[in-house]
Scaffold this motif. Structure first.
Motif, PDB file in Angstrom:
ATOM      1  N   TYR A   1     -41.843  -5.422 -13.026  1.00 43.69           N
ATOM      2  CA  TYR A   1     -40.885  -5.936 -11.881  1.00 43.69           C
ATOM      3  C   TYR A   1     -39.536  -6.564 -12.425  1.00 43.69           C
ATOM      4  O   TYR A   1     -38.713  -6.373 -12.017  1.00 43.69           O
ATOM      5  CB  TYR A   1     -41.692  -7.923 -11.692  1.00 43.69           C
ATOM      6  CG  TYR A   1     -41.111  -8.020 -10.477  1.00 43.69           C
ATOM      7  CD1 TYR A   1     -41.565  -7.683  -9.151  1.00 43.69           C
ATOM      8  CD2 TYR A   1     -39.623  -9.080 -10.331  1.00 43.69           C
ATOM      9  CE1 TYR A   1     -40.760  -8.277  -8.164  1.00 43.69           C
ATOM     10  CE2 TYR A   1     -39.599  -9.397  -9.463  1.00 43.69           C
ATOM     11  CZ  TYR A   1     -40.167  -9.422  -7.868  1.00 43.69           C
ATOM     12  OH  TYR A   1     -39.258  -9.422  -7.150  1.00 43.69           O
ATOM     13  N   LEU A   2     -39.078  -6.734 -13.682  1.00 43.86           N
ATOM     14  CA  LEU A   2     -37.816  -6.893 -14.268  1.00 43.86           C
ATOM     15  C   LEU A   2     -37.058  -6.032 -14.511  1.00 43.86           C
ATOM     16  O   LEU A   2     -36.192  -5.779 -14.311  1.00 43.86           O
ATOM     17  CB  LEU A   2     -37.951  -7.892 -15.817  1.00 43.86           C
ATOM     18  CG  LEU A   2     -38.729  -9.355 -15.476  1.00 43.86           C
ATOM     19  CD1 LEU A   2     -38.353 -10.240 -17.004  1.00 43.86           C
ATOM     20  CD2 LEU A   2     -37.945  -9.809 -14.248  1.00 43.86           C
ATOM     21  N   LYS A   3     -37.845  -5.137 -14.922  1.00 47.56           N
ATOM     22  CA  LYS A   3     -36.806  -3.469 -15.505  1.00 47.56           C
ATOM     23  C   LYS A   3     -36.807  -3.519 -13.643  1.00 47.56           C
ATOM     24  O   LYS A   3     -35.709  -2.584 -13.974  1.00 47.56           O
ATOM     25  CB  LYS A   3     -38.164  -2.196 -15.739  1.00 47.56           C
ATOM     26  CG  LYS A   3     -36.736  -0.988 -15.931  1.00 47.56           C
ATOM     27  CD  LYS A   3     -37.803  -0.401 -16.563  1.00 47.56           C
ATOM     28  CE  LYS A   3     -36.891   0.673 -17.015  1.00 47.56           C
ATOM     29  NZ  LYS A   3     -37.599   1.778 -17.975  1.00 47.56           N
ATOM     30  N   ALA A   4     -37.912  -3.311 -12.378  1.00 47.32           N
ATOM     31  CA  ALA A   4     -37.642  -3.041 -11.047  1.00 47.32           C
ATOM     32  C   ALA A   4     -36.301  -3.422 -10.504  1.00 47.32           C
ATOM     33  O   ALA A   4     -35.486  -3.117  -9.963  1.00 47.32           O
ATOM     34  CB  ALA A   4     -38.830  -2.483 -10.489  1.00 47.32           C
ATOM     35  N   ILE A   5     -36.129  -5.423 -11.161  1.00 46.16           N
ATOM     36  CA  ILE A   5     -34.455  -5.675 -10.849  1.00 46.16           C
ATOM     37  C   ILE A   5     -33.527  -4.751 -11.137  1.00 46.16           C
ATOM     38  O   ILE A   5     -32.352  -4.726 -10.598  1.00 46.16           O
ATOM     39  CB  ILE A   5     -35.287  -6.921 -11.648  1.00 46.16           C
ATOM     40  CG1 ILE A   5     -35.912  -7.496  -9.887  1.00 46.16           C
ATOM     41  CG2 ILE A   5     -33.649  -7.575 -11.070  1.00 46.16           C
ATOM     42  CD1 ILE A   5     -36.111  -9.176 -11.032  1.00 46.16           C
ATOM     43  N   GLU A   6     -33.872  -4.311 -13.110  1.00 45.28           N
ATOM     44  CA  GLU A   6     -32.393  -4.004 -13.484  1.00 45.28           C
ATOM     45  C   GLU A   6     -31.812  -2.622 -12.179  1.00 45.28           C
ATOM     46  O   GLU A   6     -30.961  -1.929 -11.939  1.00 45.28           O
ATOM     47  CB  GLU A   6     -32.532  -3.288 -15.297  1.00 45.28           C
ATOM     48  CG  GLU A   6     -33.293  -4.763 -15.814  1.00 45.28           C
ATOM     49  CD  GLU A   6     -33.798  -3.973 -16.919  1.00 45.28           C
ATOM     50  OE1 GLU A   6     -33.760  -3.086 -17.572  1.00 45.28           O
ATOM     51  OE2 GLU A   6     -33.194  -5.258 -18.007  1.00 45.28           O
ATOM     52  N   VAL A   7     -33.001  -1.924 -12.365  1.00 50.01           N
ATOM     53  CA  VAL A   7     -32.877  -0.348 -11.223  1.00 50.01           C
ATOM     54  C   VAL A   7     -31.573  -0.812 -10.053  1.00 50.01           C
ATOM     55  O   VAL A   7     -31.313  -0.900  -9.899  1.00 50.01           O
ATOM     56  CB  VAL A   7     -33.652   0.725 -10.639  1.00 50.01           C
ATOM     57  CG1 VAL A   7     -33.833   1.061 -10.141  1.00 50.01           C
ATOM     58  CG2 VAL A   7     -34.517   0.535 -12.080  1.00 50.01           C
ATOM     59  N   HIS A   8     -32.228  -2.566  -9.464  1.00 50.58           N
ATOM     60  CA  HIS A   8     -31.431  -2.329  -8.208  1.00 50.58           C
ATOM     61  C   HIS A   8     -30.216  -2.574  -8.702  1.00 50.58           C
ATOM     62  O   HIS A   8     -29.963  -2.348  -8.056  1.00 50.58           O
ATOM     63  CB  HIS A   8     -31.967  -3.649  -7.419  1.00 50.58           C
ATOM     64  CG  HIS A   8     -31.407  -4.634  -6.867  1.00 50.58           C
ATOM     65  ND1 HIS A   8     -30.700  -5.161  -6.829  1.00 50.58           N
ATOM     66  CD2 HIS A   8     -31.440  -3.860  -5.155  1.00 50.58           C
ATOM     67  CE1 HIS A   8     -30.031  -5.608  -6.269  1.00 50.58           C
ATOM     68  NE2 HIS A   8     -30.233  -4.867  -4.641  1.00 50.58           N
ATOM     69  N   ASN A   9     -30.371  -3.095  -9.241  1.00 47.36           N
ATOM     70  CA  ASN A   9     -29.151  -3.755  -9.745  1.00 47.36           C
ATOM     71  C   ASN A   9     -27.970  -2.727 -10.101  1.00 47.36           C
ATOM     72  O   ASN A   9     -26.855  -2.789  -9.947  1.00 47.36           O
ATOM     73  CB  ASN A   9     -28.780  -4.978 -10.746  1.00 47.36           C
ATOM     74  CG  ASN A   9     -29.247  -6.490 -10.331  1.00 47.36           C
ATOM     75  OD1 ASN A   9     -29.846  -6.739  -9.446  1.00 47.36           O
ATOM     76  ND2 ASN A   9     -30.040  -7.103 -11.991  1.00 47.36           N
ATOM     77  N   GLU A  10     -28.679  -1.432 -11.053  1.00 49.19           N
ATOM     78  CA  GLU A  10     -27.751  -0.194 -11.574  1.00 49.19           C
ATOM     79  C   GLU A  10     -27.526   0.247  -9.362  1.00 49.19           C
ATOM     80  O   GLU A  10     -25.794   0.736  -9.783  1.00 49.19           O
ATOM     81  CB  GLU A  10     -27.924   0.528 -12.088  1.00 49.19           C
ATOM     82  CG  GLU A  10     -27.390   2.117 -12.623  1.00 49.19           C
ATOM     83  CD  GLU A  10     -28.078   2.238 -13.600  1.00 49.19           C
ATOM     84  OE1 GLU A  10     -29.051   1.936 -14.420  1.00 49.19           O
ATOM     85  OE2 GLU A  10     -28.129   3.432 -13.371  1.00 49.19           O
ATOM     86  N   LEU A  11     -28.374   0.675  -9.081  1.00 48.96           N
ATOM     87  CA  LEU A  11     -27.995   0.210  -7.912  1.00 48.96           C
ATOM     88  C   LEU A  11     -26.508  -0.177  -7.102  1.00 48.96           C
ATOM     89  O   LEU A  11     -25.921   0.941  -6.180  1.00 48.96           O
ATOM     90  CB  LEU A  11     -29.365   1.013  -6.676  1.00 48.96           C
ATOM     91  CG  LEU A  11     -30.831   2.250  -7.044  1.00 48.96           C
ATOM     92  CD1 LEU A  11     -31.292   1.758  -6.960  1.00 48.96           C
ATOM     93  CD2 LEU A  11     -29.695   3.357  -7.265  1.00 48.96           C
ATOM     94  N   GLN A  12     -27.297  -0.946  -7.091  1.00 47.52           N
ATOM     95  CA  GLN A  12     -26.306  -2.347  -6.437  1.00 47.52           C
ATOM     96  C   GLN A  12     -24.470  -1.798  -6.300  1.00 47.52           C
ATOM     97  O   GLN A  12     -23.732  -1.757  -5.952  1.00 47.52           O
ATOM     98  CB  GLN A  12     -26.705  -3.457  -6.630  1.00 47.52           C
ATOM     99  CG  GLN A  12     -25.840  -4.243  -5.255  1.00 47.52           C
ATOM    100  CD  GLN A  12     -25.656  -4.369  -4.089  1.00 47.52           C
ATOM    101  OE1 GLN A  12     -26.555  -3.507  -3.155  1.00 47.52           O
ATOM    102  NE2 GLN A  12     -24.735  -4.757  -3.291  1.00 47.52           N
ATOM    103  N   HIS A  13     -24.301  -1.928  -7.685  1.00 47.59           N
ATOM    104  CA  HIS A  13     -23.077  -1.572  -8.662  1.00 47.59           C
ATOM    105  C   HIS A  13     -22.841  -0.414  -8.479  1.00 47.59           C
ATOM    106  O   HIS A  13     -21.726  -0.158  -7.968  1.00 47.59           O
ATOM    107  CB  HIS A  13     -23.283  -1.980  -9.996  1.00 47.59           C
ATOM    108  CG  HIS A  13     -23.810  -3.463 -10.687  1.00 47.59           C
ATOM    109  ND1 HIS A  13     -22.352  -4.254 -10.402  1.00 47.59           N
ATOM    110  CD2 HIS A  13     -24.432  -4.219 -11.208  1.00 47.59           C
ATOM    111  CE1 HIS A  13     -22.971  -5.703 -10.680  1.00 47.59           C
ATOM    112  NE2 HIS A  13     -23.830  -5.535 -10.995  1.00 47.59           N
ATOM    113  N   ALA A  14     -23.149   1.513  -8.414  1.00 47.10           N
ATOM    114  CA  ALA A  14     -23.257   1.993  -7.934  1.00 47.10           C
ATOM    115  C   ALA A  14     -22.635   2.357  -6.778  1.00 47.10           C
ATOM    116  O   ALA A  14     -22.210   3.343  -5.895  1.00 47.10           O
ATOM    117  CB  ALA A  14     -24.349   2.559  -8.214  1.00 47.10           C
TER     118      ALA A  14
END
Length: 424
Positions: free
Chosen positions: A363-376
């Protein structure tokens, strides 16, 4: 409940408004907004309104709708182009903050509380439409319809909509899309078996079938045969009357993408295929919210021309925005989907199984994926404003960003549907 009547089609606006310059785009994209605290509303004229996020949004809305100021800019005002002229947008009264907490560590932008008067009116109209115009649901589903809170959802996602009629364009389509998802794919009798046939026939309610005189009547009769098709047909009828042909074709294309994503997920369910993480993310680029933010110009009463929408850098921005918003859905619906029968694919589940992580770490890794997408998404949008600093492009990108932020806020506050896992 007062008697309601179908609202008139939203007026189309051919000329886009002008907008600000590219420098500082990210700052303008997400102006500082604090989550309102449950303190008494400031007295009118007290000077405290400037500290209110809601008031700040109202001022931003007025600036967008009024366009540029100064000598020779009168003709660029959006509000002045309606026939008859639309009333000046009203600064919404401060609303009480909604309940619900954000996923810890999730990169997002707080938004002001949506105008409660608009939320109430959109909620009233959409329920009338669902019950009286398209007979969307049986009585026992009414609480779920109310709990969806689609009025709040669409008002917070489209802060620059000039009228409630414009908001209703997005609201009907959102409800229709969810009816198809629920009734064909998931909660209310949905199944992957035979989904392709059902989706294709439903798609003809938004992308009309052209055939011979002998076979056309049977198709027309089919459009009233179930709630998803009735909803698609009606919502699209309203949309077509307000949108340009280019905007209508854009929406149909995005819905075809969405339906292709549904089919990929259904195929994996039928074959019990667990995708690789990248495969899952690729599927979610199609099975996602894209059709919602890409109508932001229609809902805003202007048009992003087709050649600007088709630019590769614009397509990248839209794709990243859709992908980020969809992972938000995966994170907030995680516990809801765990409680559903069978295995429901979402990003934390796929990461946990494919990368052999605990549920918490996945779950915490999925948050990281989201955050990278949002920044991108935000970086790509800023690059696009530098490469193509046209007023219509800037306003469209702000509309997409507002939808991304509003989508998160709706998930955060919809405690009827969502709760967070106990990972912290």
């Amino acid at each position: 409940m007062p008697e309601a009547v179908p609202d008139a089609p939203a007026p189309a606006v051919q000329d886009p408004p002008s907008a600000p310059s590219a420098p500082g785009f990210l700052t303008a994209l997400h102006p500082p907004v604090g989550i309102p605290h449950p303190s008494p509303a400031p007295a009118p004229g007290s000077g405290d309104e400037a500290a209110s996020g809601t008031t700040t949004a109202g001022s931003s809305l007025q600036r967008i709708l009024c366009g540029p100021t100064g000598l020779g800019t009168t003709s660029l005002s959006l509000a002045g182009r309606y026939e008859p002229p639309l009333p000046a947008p009203q600064v919404p009264a401060p609303a009480a903050p909604a309940a619900g907490g954000a996923v810890p560590g999730l990169y997002h932008h707080p938004v002001p509380e949506p105008d409660p008067a608009r939320v109430e009116e959109v909620s009233r109209r959409i329920k009338h439409w669902a019950e009286e115009e398209v007979q969307l649901y049986p009585e026992e589903w009414e609480a779920q319809f109310d709990g969806f809170s689609v009025g709040r959802y669409m008002v917070v996602c489209h802060p620059d909509a000039p009228t409630v009629d414009h908001l209703m364009l997005a609201t009907r389509l959102m409800v229709a899309e969810n009816a198809v998802d629920d009734c064909y794919c998931e909660d209310h009798g949905g199944s992957p078996v035979g989904l392709g046939g059902r989706l294709l026939l439903a798609h003809t309610a938004i992308d009309p079938f052209h055939s011979t005189a002998e076979y056309t009547p049977a198709w027309q009769e089919s459009l009233g045969s179930d709630a998803p098709r009735r909803a698609y047909r009606s919502a699209m009828d309203y949309f077509v009357r307000a949108a340009t042909p280019s905007q209508t074709d854009r929406y149909r294309h995005d819905m075809a993408r969405l339906h292709m994503g549904y089919l990929a997920e259904a195929a994996w369910a039928q074959t019990d295929h667990l995708p690789q993480v990248w495969e899952y993310l690729a599927m979610r680029q199609f099975n996602n919210f894209r059709p919602c933010p890409t109508i932001t110009d229609t809902v805003g009463g202007y048009e992003l021309p087709a050649d600007l929408h088709a630019r590769p850098d614009m397509q990248r921005v839209i794709a990243l925005a859709g992908n980020a918003t969809t992972i938000v859905n995966d994170l907030y619906s995680y516990t809801k989907e765990l409680d559903s029968p069978g295995r429901h694919l979402n990003l934390p589940v796929v990461i946990a199984e494919r990368e052999r992580l605990s549920e918490r770490d996945a779950y915490l890794k999925a948050i990281e994926v989201h955050n990278e997408l949002q920044h991108a998404f935000e970086a790509a949008a800023a690059d696009l404003t530098e490469a193509c600093p046209l007023p219509t492009v800037l306003r469209f990108l702000k509309g997409v960003a507002a939808w991304v932020d509003g989508n998160h806020d709706w998930h955060r506050t919809n405690t009827y549907r969502y709760s967070l896992p106990d990972f912290w």
